[in-house]
Motif scaffolding. Sequence first.
Motif, PDB file in Angstrom:
ATOM      1  N   THR A   6       0.828  -1.212   0.000  1.00  0.00           N
ATOM      2  CA  THR A   6       0.000   0.000   0.000  1.00  0.00           C
ATOM      3  C   THR A   6       0.861   1.262   0.000  1.00  0.00           C
ATOM      4  O   THR A   6       0.403   2.323  -0.410  1.00  0.00           O
ATOM      5  CB  THR A   6      -0.959   0.060   1.208  1.00  0.00           C
ATOM      6  N   MET A   7       2.103   1.128   0.441  1.00  0.00           N
ATOM      7  CA  MET A   7       3.002   2.280   0.502  1.00  0.00           C
ATOM      8  C   MET A   7       3.763   2.496  -0.806  1.00  0.00           C
ATOM      9  O   MET A   7       4.384   3.538  -0.993  1.00  0.00           O
ATOM     10  CB  MET A   7       3.979   2.109   1.665  1.00  0.00           C
ATOM     11  N   ARG A   8       3.725   1.543  -1.701  1.00  0.00           N
ATOM     12  CA  ARG A   8       4.504   1.604  -2.938  1.00  0.00           C
ATOM     13  C   ARG A   8       4.200   2.851  -3.788  1.00  0.00           C
ATOM     14  O   ARG A   8       5.134   3.545  -4.211  1.00  0.00           O
ATOM     15  CB  ARG A   8       4.308   0.325  -3.741  1.00  0.00           C
ATOM     16  N   PRO A   9       2.941   3.206  -4.066  1.00  0.00           N
ATOM     17  CA  PRO A   9       2.702   4.399  -4.901  1.00  0.00           C
ATOM     18  C   PRO A   9       3.265   5.684  -4.293  1.00  0.00           C
ATOM     19  O   PRO A   9       3.861   6.499  -5.003  1.00  0.00           O
ATOM     20  CB  PRO A   9       1.172   4.467  -4.999  1.00  0.00           C
ATOM     21  N   GLU A  10       3.098   5.857  -3.000  1.00  0.00           N
ATOM     22  CA  GLU A  10       3.625   7.071  -2.351  1.00  0.00           C
ATOM     23  C   GLU A  10       5.149   7.047  -2.334  1.00  0.00           C
ATOM     24  O   GLU A  10       5.791   8.088  -2.509  1.00  0.00           O
ATOM     25  CB  GLU A  10       3.078   7.191  -0.921  1.00  0.00           C
ATOM     26  N   ALA A  11       5.733   5.887  -2.162  1.00  0.00           N
ATOM     27  CA  ALA A  11       7.195   5.771  -2.185  1.00  0.00           C
ATOM     28  C   ALA A  11       7.723   6.146  -3.569  1.00  0.00           C
ATOM     29  O   ALA A  11       8.718   6.879  -3.686  1.00  0.00           O
ATOM     30  CB  ALA A  11       7.620   4.351  -1.813  1.00  0.00           C
ATOM     31  N   GLU A  12       7.054   5.683  -4.613  1.00  0.00           N
ATOM     32  CA  GLU A  12       7.472   6.015  -5.974  1.00  0.00           C
ATOM     33  C   GLU A  12       7.375   7.523  -6.213  1.00  0.00           C
ATOM     34  O   GLU A  12       8.278   8.135  -6.771  1.00  0.00           O
ATOM     35  CB  GLU A  12       6.611   5.266  -6.986  1.00  0.00           C
ATOM     36  N   ARG A  13       6.290   8.125  -5.748  1.00  0.00           N
ATOM     37  CA  ARG A  13       6.119   9.567  -5.903  1.00  0.00           C
ATOM     38  C   ARG A  13       7.220  10.325  -5.160  1.00  0.00           C
ATOM     39  O   ARG A  13       7.781  11.295  -5.672  1.00  0.00           O
ATOM     40  CB  ARG A  13       4.743   9.998  -5.387  1.00  0.00           C
ATOM     41  N   ASN A  14       7.530   9.878  -3.939  1.00  0.00           N
ATOM     42  CA  ASN A  14       8.575  10.539  -3.150  1.00  0.00           C
ATOM     43  C   ASN A  14       9.930  10.468  -3.843  1.00  0.00           C
ATOM     44  O   ASN A  14      10.670  11.457  -3.884  1.00  0.00           O
ATOM     45  CB  ASN A  14       8.674   9.915  -1.756  1.00  0.00           C
TER      46      ASN A  14
END
Length: 174
Positions: free
Chosen positions: A106-114
């Motif tokens: 669930t954290m993958r999209p936000e990690a990619e954006r960061n």
Amino acid sequence: VQTKELPELDDEFAKDVSEFDTLDELKKDVSEKLEKEKRQQLRYDAENKVMEKAIETAEMEISDLMMEEEIDRSVEQMEQQMQGQGISLDDYLKYTGSDREKFRETMRPEAERNIKAEMVLSAIAEAEKIEATEEEMDAEIKTYADAFQHEFESYKEKLDDRMRGYIEAGVKRK
């Protein structure tokens, strides 16, 4: 039967609820604070839109290692926040019927954006030859020193090259 009696909006009210002597001064102060807050929100929204467009149009490859490190950092942050609220991440996952792997996903999209945001900002700072001034560095170091409840000068002296580089990169990105 109870009824609420609202105080009269007059100079006495202003003296009772603020440091101002008159209602006009209080109104002016409230108005200025609201305007400042609105300007800050508009600036923040504009910066976010520009950043989202820059991320959207940027072409870059993100290695699996970078992604995993960013997710690890995010999970660690979440664990610290939850501990501050008196709950462990494992207990939270148990209550929500999840597990660490699902949570990490669930954290993958936000990690990619960061990661993309960091890379875009770093590229812009490099292209524009943006350098951190001594005053900017000191202000950021002071923020860290205050957060860890250390005296500024001693905290600054104890910074290693890695942490100083991290702070400098943050200042450049800002």
